[in-house]
Design an enzyme around this catalytic site. Structure first.
Site, PDB file in Angstrom:
ATOM      1  N   ASP A  72       0.868  -1.176   0.000  1.00  0.00           N
ATOM      2  CA  ASP A  72       0.000   0.000   0.000  1.00  0.00           C
ATOM      3  C   ASP A  72       0.906   1.228   0.000  1.00  0.00           C
ATOM      4  O   ASP A  72       1.847   1.300   0.808  1.00  0.00           O
ATOM      5  CB  ASP A  72      -0.867   0.040   1.261  1.00  0.00           C
ATOM      6  CG  ASP A  72      -1.949  -1.026   1.279  1.00  0.00           C
ATOM      7  OD1 ASP A  72      -1.894  -1.963   0.467  1.00  0.00           O
ATOM      8  OD2 ASP A  72      -2.854  -0.918   2.135  1.00  0.00           O
ATOM      9  N   SER A  75       7.835   5.314   5.382  1.00  0.00           N
ATOM     10  CA  SER A  75       8.982   4.635   4.796  1.00  0.00           C
ATOM     11  C   SER A  75       8.775   4.527   3.290  1.00  0.00           C
ATOM     12  O   SER A  75       7.753   4.952   2.770  1.00  0.00           O
ATOM     13  CB  SER A  75       9.170   3.261   5.437  1.00  0.00           C
ATOM     14  OG  SER A  75       7.925   2.701   5.793  1.00  0.00           O
TER      15      SER A  75
END
Length: 295
Positions: A114, A254
């Site tokens: 995702d 991240s």
């Protein structure tokens, strides 16, 4: 684009996703002011993330969960229903079976996670351009000479925000070698940092080369970020299957980067167009984002 907004984020239907594009005032201070950049030197040190990580792994951190779910409007019905031992235990939660269906068509290139996605062509000098700044594939791979093998291919960037699912999978069947860790700093992966620092060269990251069945050899790089102390890949040398879990990030945003060789993949046109216009595209793990180029 409006001055008080970062890169726009749109879904595959072309709609702007509210809540994903407003600038963070604290990051504006850290990256946009003299005194903020002084503090930033401390915040980007890995030992700070380790200290924060220790708290996030403690039972005391559980009190943060309800507020985070409400603020980010997270649909918890998509995830395993269980009690969490810590905030990091919650942050690395697993989705329920079937909530991230994997496209198993061998001709389709899928997203490993995702994320908010962008795709950039790698030119003949083995560099790619983001918002008038140039980034070297060699820098991303810590000077590995195999960087030149990706000229003419794609650099696909998957930016995971704090509200995204932080586990990731393999995008095809294949095999991999050992992981290589590059020690570095931990800047945020939000666009405000990318505009000022080459975070793909400076941030801590881990990479490996994947020999895939349908898309040839690729490189996958997991990039750590501010307050992300750990990149947790589950395998060293390994034979893998499409959709198999590869690893996860602990607390924070991240990034995953895929380097793809020339004439291996055709990225979907809506994603390419969005990238050219400075717009990120929201995608889900297992979703088709391109097709194989048949040779």
């Amino acid at each position: 684009m409006r001055d008080n907004f970062e890169f726009e984020v749109r879904n595959r239907e072309g709609e702007i996703i509210e809540g994903c594009i407003k600038q963070d005032t604290s990051l504006n201070f850290l990256y946009g002011s003299f005194y903020g950049r002084i503090i930033l030197k401390l915040f980007t040190r890995p030992f700070v993330s380790k200290i924060v990580g220790s708290y996030m792994n403690s039972r005391r951190s559980r009190k943060m969960i309800d507020g985070f779910v409400a603020k980010q409007n997270i649909d918890m019905s998509q995830f395993e229903d269980r009690e969490f031992n810590s905030y990091n235990d919650f942050f690395t939660r697993k989705v329920k079976e079937g909530k991230r269906p994997i496209d198993f068509d061998k001709n389709n290139f899928i997203s490993p996670c995702d994320s908010k996605m962008s795709a950039y062509k790698i030119n003949d000098d083995s560099v790619f351009e983001i918002k008038d700044s140039f980034y070297s594939v060699s820098d991303i791979l810590g000077g590995n000479p195999k960087a030149s093998e990706f000229l003419g291919g794609w650099c696909v960037i998957f930016r995971l925000a704090v509200d995204d699912y932080h586990r990731y999978c393999y995008f095809d069947d294949g095999s991999k070698g050992e992981n290589t860790f590059i020690k570095g700093e931990l800047h945020t992966v939000k666009p405000i940092a990318l505009n000022r620092y080459n975070i793909y060269k400076r941030n801590s990251r881990e990479y490996t080369f994947l020999q895939t069945e349908n898309f040839g050899e690729a490189a996958q790089i997991e990039v750590g970020a501010m307050m992300v102390g750990k990149i947790k890949n589950f395998h060293g040398k390994h034979e893998f299957k499409r959709g198999e879990e590869k690893g996860m990030f602990e607390f924070g945003g991240s990034t995953i980067i895929l380097l793809l060789k020339k004439d291996s993949v055709l990225i979907d046109s809506d994603i390419v167009k969005n990238t050219e216009n400075g717009i990120e595209t929201a995608v889900k793990m297992g979703e088709k984002i391109g097709v194989r180029i048949n040779k």
